[in-house]
Design a protein around this motif. Structure first.
Motif, PDB file in Angstrom:
ATOM      1  N   LYS A  41       0.863  -1.060  -0.132  1.00 50.68           N
ATOM      2  CA  LYS A  41      -0.027  -0.097  -0.031  1.00 50.68           C
ATOM      3  C   LYS A  41       0.742   1.314  -0.007  1.00 50.68           C
ATOM      4  O   LYS A  41       2.065   1.259   0.484  1.00 50.68           O
ATOM      5  N   CYS A  42       0.281   2.437  -0.870  1.00 47.41           N
ATOM      6  CA  CYS A  42       1.111   3.658  -0.698  1.00 47.41           C
ATOM      7  C   CYS A  42       0.016   4.643  -0.608  1.00 47.41           C
ATOM      8  O   CYS A  42      -1.169   4.561  -1.005  1.00 47.41           O
ATOM      9  N   GLY A  43       0.487   5.753  -0.175  1.00 49.40           N
ATOM     10  CA  GLY A  43      -0.427   7.321  -0.282  1.00 49.40           C
ATOM     11  C   GLY A  43      -0.372   7.720  -1.734  1.00 49.40           C
ATOM     12  O   GLY A  43       0.510   7.613  -2.310  1.00 49.40           O
ATOM     13  N   ALA A  44      -1.608   8.144  -2.061  1.00 48.09           N
ATOM     14  CA  ALA A  44      -1.902   8.762  -3.326  1.00 48.09           C
ATOM     15  C   ALA A  44      -2.748   9.713  -3.483  1.00 48.09           C
ATOM     16  O   ALA A  44      -3.529   9.783  -2.179  1.00 48.09           O
ATOM     17  N   HIS A  45      -3.320  10.102  -4.536  1.00 47.02           N
ATOM     18  CA  HIS A  45      -4.476  11.070  -4.888  1.00 47.02           C
ATOM     19  C   HIS A  45      -5.234  10.539  -6.008  1.00 47.02           C
ATOM     20  O   HIS A  45      -4.784   9.878  -6.919  1.00 47.02           O
ATOM     21  N   ASP A  46      -6.795  10.485  -5.697  1.00 43.70           N
ATOM     22  CA  ASP A  46      -7.564  10.357  -6.802  1.00 43.70           C
ATOM     23  C   ASP A  46      -7.537  11.278  -7.881  1.00 43.70           C
ATOM     24  O   ASP A  46      -6.909  12.208  -7.833  1.00 43.70           O
ATOM     25  N   PRO A  47      -8.397  10.892  -9.001  1.00 42.76           N
ATOM     26  CA  PRO A  47      -8.441  11.747 -10.143  1.00 42.76           C
ATOM     27  C   PRO A  47      -8.850  13.397  -9.543  1.00 42.76           C
ATOM     28  O   PRO A  47      -8.344  14.179 -10.583  1.00 42.76           O
ATOM     29  N   ILE A  48      -9.734  13.374  -8.509  1.00 45.01           N
ATOM     30  CA  ILE A  48      -9.792  14.915  -8.467  1.00 45.01           C
ATOM     31  C   ILE A  48      -9.126  15.475  -7.105  1.00 45.01           C
ATOM     32  O   ILE A  48      -9.560  16.395  -6.437  1.00 45.01           O
TER      33      ILE A  48
ATOM     34  N   GLY B  35      -8.803   5.855 -11.598  1.00 42.82           N
ATOM     35  CA  GLY B  35     -10.044   5.145 -12.352  1.00 42.82           C
ATOM     36  C   GLY B  35     -11.497   5.461 -12.119  1.00 42.82           C
ATOM     37  O   GLY B  35     -11.596   6.140 -11.311  1.00 42.82           O
ATOM     38  N   MET B  36     -12.133   5.279 -13.125  1.00 38.47           N
ATOM     39  CA  MET B  36     -13.679   5.649 -12.941  1.00 38.47           C
ATOM     40  C   MET B  36     -14.113   5.294 -11.835  1.00 38.47           C
ATOM     41  O   MET B  36     -15.117   5.829 -11.160  1.00 38.47           O
ATOM     42  N   ARG B  37     -13.763   3.987 -11.285  1.00 37.79           N
ATOM     43  CA  ARG B  37     -14.470   3.415 -10.004  1.00 37.79           C
ATOM     44  C   ARG B  37     -14.130   4.491  -8.768  1.00 37.79           C
ATOM     45  O   ARG B  37     -14.855   4.234  -7.671  1.00 37.79           O
ATOM     46  N   ARG B  38     -13.088   5.351  -8.861  1.00 37.66           N
ATOM     47  CA  ARG B  38     -12.849   6.405  -7.725  1.00 37.66           C
ATOM     48  C   ARG B  38     -13.828   7.472  -7.783  1.00 37.66           C
ATOM     49  O   ARG B  38     -13.897   8.265  -6.614  1.00 37.66           O
ATOM     50  N   LEU B  39     -14.877   7.713  -8.916  1.00 40.19           N
ATOM     51  CA  LEU B  39     -15.616   8.913  -8.665  1.00 40.19           C
ATOM     52  C   LEU B  39     -17.114   8.265  -8.902  1.00 40.19           C
ATOM     53  O   LEU B  39     -17.335   7.433  -9.643  1.00 40.19           O
ATOM     54  N   SER B  40     -17.928   9.327  -8.358  1.00 43.43           N
ATOM     55  CA  SER B  40     -19.359   9.117  -8.621  1.00 43.43           C
ATOM     56  C   SER B  40     -19.754   9.479 -10.169  1.00 43.43           C
ATOM     57  O   SER B  40     -18.845  10.382 -10.727  1.00 43.43           O
ATOM     58  N   GLU B  41     -20.865   9.228 -10.577  1.00 46.26           N
ATOM     59  CA  GLU B  41     -21.269   9.714 -12.105  1.00 46.26           C
ATOM     60  C   GLU B  41     -21.071  11.302 -12.083  1.00 46.26           C
ATOM     61  O   GLU B  41     -20.689  11.995 -13.084  1.00 46.26           O
ATOM     62  N   SER B  42     -21.537  11.971 -11.106  1.00 43.66           N
ATOM     63  CA  SER B  42     -21.797  13.194 -10.957  1.00 43.66           C
ATOM     64  C   SER B  42     -20.163  13.931 -10.884  1.00 43.66           C
ATOM     65  O   SER B  42     -20.148  15.209 -11.170  1.00 43.66           O
ATOM     66  N   GLU B  43     -19.246  13.169 -10.612  1.00 42.21           N
ATOM     67  CA  GLU B  43     -17.895  13.593 -10.238  1.00 42.21           C
ATOM     68  C   GLU B  43     -17.002  13.649 -11.715  1.00 42.21           C
ATOM     69  O   GLU B  43     -16.086  14.115 -11.691  1.00 42.21           O
ATOM     70  N   ARG B  44     -17.632  13.039 -12.526  1.00 45.76           N
ATOM     71  CA  ARG B  44     -16.663  12.691 -13.928  1.00 45.76           C
ATOM     72  C   ARG B  44     -16.542  13.801 -14.891  1.00 45.76           C
ATOM     73  O   ARG B  44     -17.564  14.862 -15.101  1.00 45.76           O
TER      74      ARG B  44
END
Length: 334
Positions: free
Chosen positions: A27-34, A60-69
């Motif tokens: 495991k490592c620390g990171a940031h999601d798409p937003i 990945g898409m799985r990191r966001l809700s549909e409204s966050e895309r």
């Protein structure tokens, strides 16, 4: 019966290779798409100093809700953080699967995490992808040392154009209307400046458009080698040797269509089976009537019943799969 889990560079690739090679999860620390902080994981095989990761783990898409895309905002910064984490752990090689992305940034976010700096005149670019349209130059980090990088891809799309990253995959990530044009122009400008500043031009390379242009970014910024994901995984699991001892090969996919021919698992399995003289069948959720696609297999069984909606077929996927498998087994006994 010989059951072999497979993947082609998309989601599930790291898990298949990790299990096949006796790796462990790190495991490592990171940031999601937003930009939200997350805990990401990748597979690490100690005796080979090999890290296997998926870009979708961070971007990945799985990191966001549909409204966050929003591909004008979403970026691959977290992917760069994962690469740095693996390098700092001592990896000599990093395999990264490109699939399931929420991004269309050409790998700019990843490059920024690695220390590359992007300038519009004297102002440094940090976030909004639309500003890349006015990109002036790119500054390389001075002491960046990374292991060998392999990008595992399951598509052959170039960076730009009608078959490129933005126009083919952008809409499913939230790119509509004028965003398509902005993203296309941004990636075009990025390719121009990379060619001018680095002396390399990968915009037309097969797979450059994978994961919103991350394929292009990996080749341009870290010298990654592009390989079909199916080949990477097949080699790891010893698929050919395990296929030699069977009479019939069965594979599957959600949707069997023209994209299957671009390096997806069923096409790779079928081609290998043909090479070994084995009969090969596919059980799929839905299938095109395209002759070139269908002719890969001795038979194609579709799980979705006539009149059934896509949502219904997904809900009942397990039982539908069992039904088709029984029917196929019965036909093979006759």
């Amino acid at each position: 019966m010989n059951i072999v889990p497979m993947a082609d560079g998309g989601e599930g690739t790291a898990e298949v290779v990790c299990d096949a090679l006796g790796g462990k999860w790190v495991k490592c620390g990171a940031h999601d798409p937003i930009g939200r902080e997350i805990e990401a994981r990748y597979a690490y095989i100690d005796n080979r100093k090999l890290a296997v990761m998926e870009m979708s783990e961070a971007a990945g898409m799985r990191r966001l809700s549909e409204s966050e895309r929003d591909p004008l905002r979403a970026n691959t910064f977290g992917v760069g953080e994962m690469i740095l984490a693996a390098a700092n752990r001592g990896a000599r090689e990093i395999v990264i699967g490109l699939g399931g992305s929420a991004t269309n940034d050409g790998g700019v976010g990843m490059a920024r995490a690695l220390g590359f700096r992007f300038f519009e005149q004297e102002q440094e670019y940090e976030q909004e992808l639309s500003r890349i349209v006015k990109l002036g130059w790119i500054e390389k980090p001075k002491n960046l040392a990374l292991p060998k990088m392999v990008a595992a891809v399951d598509v052959r799309n170039p960076l730009l154009g009608e078959n490129g990253a933005t126009r083919v995959f952008g809409p499913q990530k939230g790119a509509t209307g004028n965003k398509i044009d902005i993203l296309e122009r941004a990636l075009g400008r990025l390719a121009e400046i990379v060619a001018k500043d680095f002396g390399v031009d990968y915009r037309d390379e097969p797979g450059a458009g994978a994961a919103g242009g991350l394929g292009f970014g990996l080749m341009s910024f870290v010298g990654a080698v592009m390989k079909p994901g199916f080949e990477v995984v097949a080699e790891s699991v010893g698929l050919e040797s395990r296929m030699e001892d069977v009479d019939v090969v069965i594979t599957g996919e959600g949707s069997l269509d023209r994209q299957t021919l671009e390096g997806k698992t069923p096409a790779g399995v079928a081609q290998l089976a043909r090479k070994l003289g084995k009969r090969v069948f596919a059980i799929v959720g839905r299938a095109t009537y395209d002759r070139q696609v269908r002719d890969l297999f001795d038979g194609v069984d579709v799980t979705t019943r006539p009149g059934m909606s896509e949502k219904e077929s997904i809900v009942h996927a397990a039982e539908l799969l069992r039904e088709r498998a029984r029917e196929l087994a019965k036909s093979l006994e006759e």
